[in-house]
Design an enzyme around this catalytic site. Structure first.
Site, mmCIF file in Angstrom:
data_model
loop_
_atom_site.group_PDB
_atom_site.id
_atom_site.type_symbol
_atom_site.label_atom_id
_atom_site.label_comp_id
_atom_site.label_asym_id
_atom_site.label_seq_id
_atom_site.Cartn_x
_atom_site.Cartn_y
_atom_site.Cartn_z
ATOM 1 N N PRO A 154 -4.795 -4.233 -1.363
ATOM 2 C CA PRO A 154 -6.153 -4.138 -2.039
ATOM 3 C C PRO A 154 -6.190 -3.592 -3.294
ATOM 4 C CG PRO A 154 -5.540 -3.140 0.467
ATOM 5 C CD PRO A 154 -4.251 -3.752 -0.326
ATOM 6 N N TYR A 155 -7.080 -3.880 -3.912
ATOM 7 C CA TYR A 155 -7.116 -3.549 -5.527
ATOM 8 C C TYR A 155 -8.428 -3.331 -6.151
ATOM 9 C CZ TYR A 155 -5.565 -4.075 -10.578
ATOM 10 O OH TYR A 155 -5.318 -3.908 -11.692
ATOM 11 N N GLY B 257 -9.229 -0.334 -9.000
ATOM 12 C CA GLY B 257 -9.020 0.085 -10.377
ATOM 13 C C GLY B 257 -7.868 -0.309 -10.717
ATOM 14 N N THR C 174 -5.069 1.930 -10.913
ATOM 15 C CA THR C 174 -4.386 2.974 -11.636
ATOM 16 C C THR C 174 -3.630 3.585 -10.932
ATOM 17 O OG1 THR C 174 -6.245 4.343 -10.841
ATOM 18 C CG2 THR C 174 -6.791 3.030 -12.909
ATOM 19 N N SER C 175 -2.862 3.202 -9.877
ATOM 20 C CA SER C 175 -1.867 3.882 -9.021
ATOM 21 C C SER C 175 -0.566 4.059 -10.209
ATOM 22 C CB SER C 175 -1.259 2.964 -8.153
ATOM 23 O OG SER C 175 -0.230 3.656 -7.237
ATOM 24 N N GLY D 194 -4.465 1.624 1.529
ATOM 25 C CA GLY D 194 -4.653 0.263 1.907
ATOM 26 C C GLY D 194 -3.567 -0.095 2.964
ATOM 27 N N ARG E 222 0.422 7.685 -24.464
ATOM 28 C CA ARG E 222 1.547 7.302 -23.818
ATOM 29 C C ARG E 222 2.208 6.131 -24.373
ATOM 30 N NH1 ARG E 222 2.238 6.551 -17.508
ATOM 31 N NH2 ARG E 222 0.382 5.386 -17.686
ATOM 32 N N TYR F 258 1.215 20.405 -12.163
ATOM 33 C CA TYR F 258 1.300 19.110 -12.662
ATOM 34 C C TYR F 258 2.225 19.193 -13.856
ATOM 35 C CZ TYR F 258 -0.545 14.395 -14.225
ATOM 36 O OH TYR F 258 -0.709 13.166 -14.548
#
EC number: 2.5.1.26
Length: 512
Positions: free
Chosen positions: A129-130, A132, A134-135, A260, A373, A434
């Site tokens: 499943p796709y 965005g 952005t994983s 997913g 980046r 983070y």
């Protein structure tokens, strides 16, 4: 640049964001990179095509969605290969086609997705499943041959707005800026603004338990979801008859964060709120991270809690706000009237107000950071992030031990790093951490980061943190997640997958 200024971006392979927007590394940063021993890597390599689906597989796909909604060309398949972690980008730059799908299909309805999943199960076609894409944890790299990507971009509607209940039904393919625009036209906001906002989607938010920058005020995305629809190879799962229920375990929470592996989320019902008529942001300076952490904890536990609450440590403050080097910086923001009680707590804890200029600068610049980046990678720097969460009492030790693990691992590889850290999501009982890491790339940068990430993950586990607060599990965190929940927990998840996806076609190798 703020949320209302941003449009939906169709991401390009191997580079973040709007392809017309290119960031440049400031001269001072280039000088700092030279001190880290950074040197330019070889130029990127082009991918080499490989065979796509068989004629029979292609005939099935086109029969379900129509020939105009199936793509098998190299450009489309390459654009749907992997996500946007630094290892993903480095593999793109090397022309590595591992995990490239055989076909990309664009269904237009929940029923078409049901047909696709049932037919793919019969034909042993893996499905990714796709929406965005952005994983950043390897969540889009199925570990099997014959892969079909199901891109949900055509499911892009606001289906219903219930103004009495203040809920909205959104299809899974709606991107972040589009969702805000659709709701704003009716006077509402979702209030979910992750840094991937330009490219991420409603379905991705749900599948990965996303958390936006305004989580202190609006909550995480999984807290916003009151209902959802899931397509599986065995049929439809419809969840959410009421805001809360005592009718057994809440199966919504089982689907949220499932990435997913259990099915394709096709729509969600989310809580919405009236769009704020005013917003206020402000910066606060503290002598140390520990002093600022105490202040942030007091706000999280006793209030008044702002909509946005973020704390950067001394290293991150020195890089992003050099005028305040040596200090820790807190950003507060309010959707609605300014709350002077927040300022009173920060002042009592030793904070010094820097006014609205610093807060507004952070707010307008936060979506530009990911664009840096790519040019940093171009220069030969290795830039990557990782995140975790734990209870307040464990945060100082967790931060110290993860930082030490990253510094030691990368220094042992001959690439001493700069490690920065911030707190951006707070709760009464704890908060997230983070980390951003910058160092020189060595000759095998993917393996270089994997070694460092493994050491950091072990430090997270040893210090009592979770392997992920909002990035998800994917393939990168699968082993650490299994250790975190234990063998019985893994077996329970596998049992759910066996019921919903008995042939194991959904995102194989992801999550479990």
């Amino acid at each position: 640049m703020t949320e209302s200024d941003l449009a939906v971006v169709q991401l390009t392979p191997g580079r973040w964001g709007d392809p017309t927007h290119r960031a440049e590394v400031p001269p001072a940063a280039l000088a700092a990179l030279q001190q880290l021993g950074v040197h330019r890597p070889p130029p990127s390599a082009e991918p080499v095509d490989r065979p796509g689906p068989t004629e029979a597989q292609l005939a099935f796909l086109t029969a379900v969605v129509g020939v105009e909604h199936v793509a098998t060309d190299l450009a489309a398949r390459w654009a749907h290969t992997r996500g946007y972690s630094t290892p993903d980008l480095l593999r793109h730059r090397s022309g590595d086609t591992t995990g490239m799908p055989d076909a990309v299909v664009f269904p237009g309805s929940h029923d078409e997705i049901l047909q696709l999943l049932a037919g793919c199960a019969e034909r042993d076609l893996a499905v990714v499943p796709y929406s965005g894409g952005t994983s950043v944890v390897g969540g889009l790299a199925a570990s099997r041959r014959f892969v079909t990507v199901v891109d949900l971009r055509r499911l892009d509607q606001l289906v219903e707005l219930d103004e009495i209940s203040r809920t909205a039904t959104l299809q899974a393919g709606v991107r972040g800026p589009a969702a805000e625009a659709l709701l704003a036209a009716r006077g509402y906001t979702l209030g979910h603004f992750p840094q991937s906002y330009e490219g991420a989607s409603i379905g991705g938010y749900a599948a990965a338990r996303s958390s936006g920058q305004a989580s202190a005020g609006y909550g995480r995305f999984d807290q916003m979801v009151v209902g959802l629809t899931l397509a599986t190879p065995r049929g439809t799962v419809q969840l959410g008859r009421a805001p809360m229920s005592a009718a057994g375990p809440d199966l919504r929470q089982l689907v949220l964060g499932s990435e997913g592996a259990f099915g394709v989320i096709t729509s969600v019902v989310v809580r919405v709120r009236p769009r704020p008529t005013e917003r206020h942001f402000e910066g606060w300076r503290f002598e140390s991270f520990d002093a600022a952490l105490t202040a942030v904890r007091r706000l999280a536990q006793d209030g008044p809690l702002p909509t946005v609450l973020r704390l950067s440590d001394e290293a991150e403050t020195a890089v992003n706000h050099p005028a305040y080097a040596g200090s820790a910086l807190v950003i507060i923001g309010f959707d609605g009237p300014y709350q002077p009680g927040t300022a009173a707590v920060l002042t009592e804890a030793g904070g010094q107000s820097l006014g609205a200029e610093v807060g507004d600068a952070w707010r307008t610049g936060r979506y530009q950071a990911p664009y840096l980046r790519d040019p940093l990678l171009d220069e030969g720097a290795l830039v990557e992030t990782l995140e975790t969460a734990t209870f307040w009492s464990r945060i100082p030790a967790l931060k110290a031990e993860v930082t030490e693990a990253l510094v030691k691992s990368l220094s042992d590889q001959g690439t001493p790093p700069l490690v920065m850290c911030h707190v951006s999501h707070v709760y009464e009982t704890g908060a997230s951490l983070y980390f951003t890491v910058v160092c020189a790339q060595h000759d095998r940068p993917v393996e270089q980061w994997q070694t460092a990430k493994q050491q950091a993950s072990q430090a997270i586990a040893a210090a009592g943190g979770t392997i992920s607060h909002h990035h998800g599990v994917g393939a990168d965190h699968r082993a650490a997640y299994a250790a975190e929940i234990g063998p019985l927990g893994v077996a329970a998840l596998q049992a759910v997958k066996d019921v919903l996806d008995p042939d194991g076609i959904l995102n194989p190798g992801i999550l479990i």
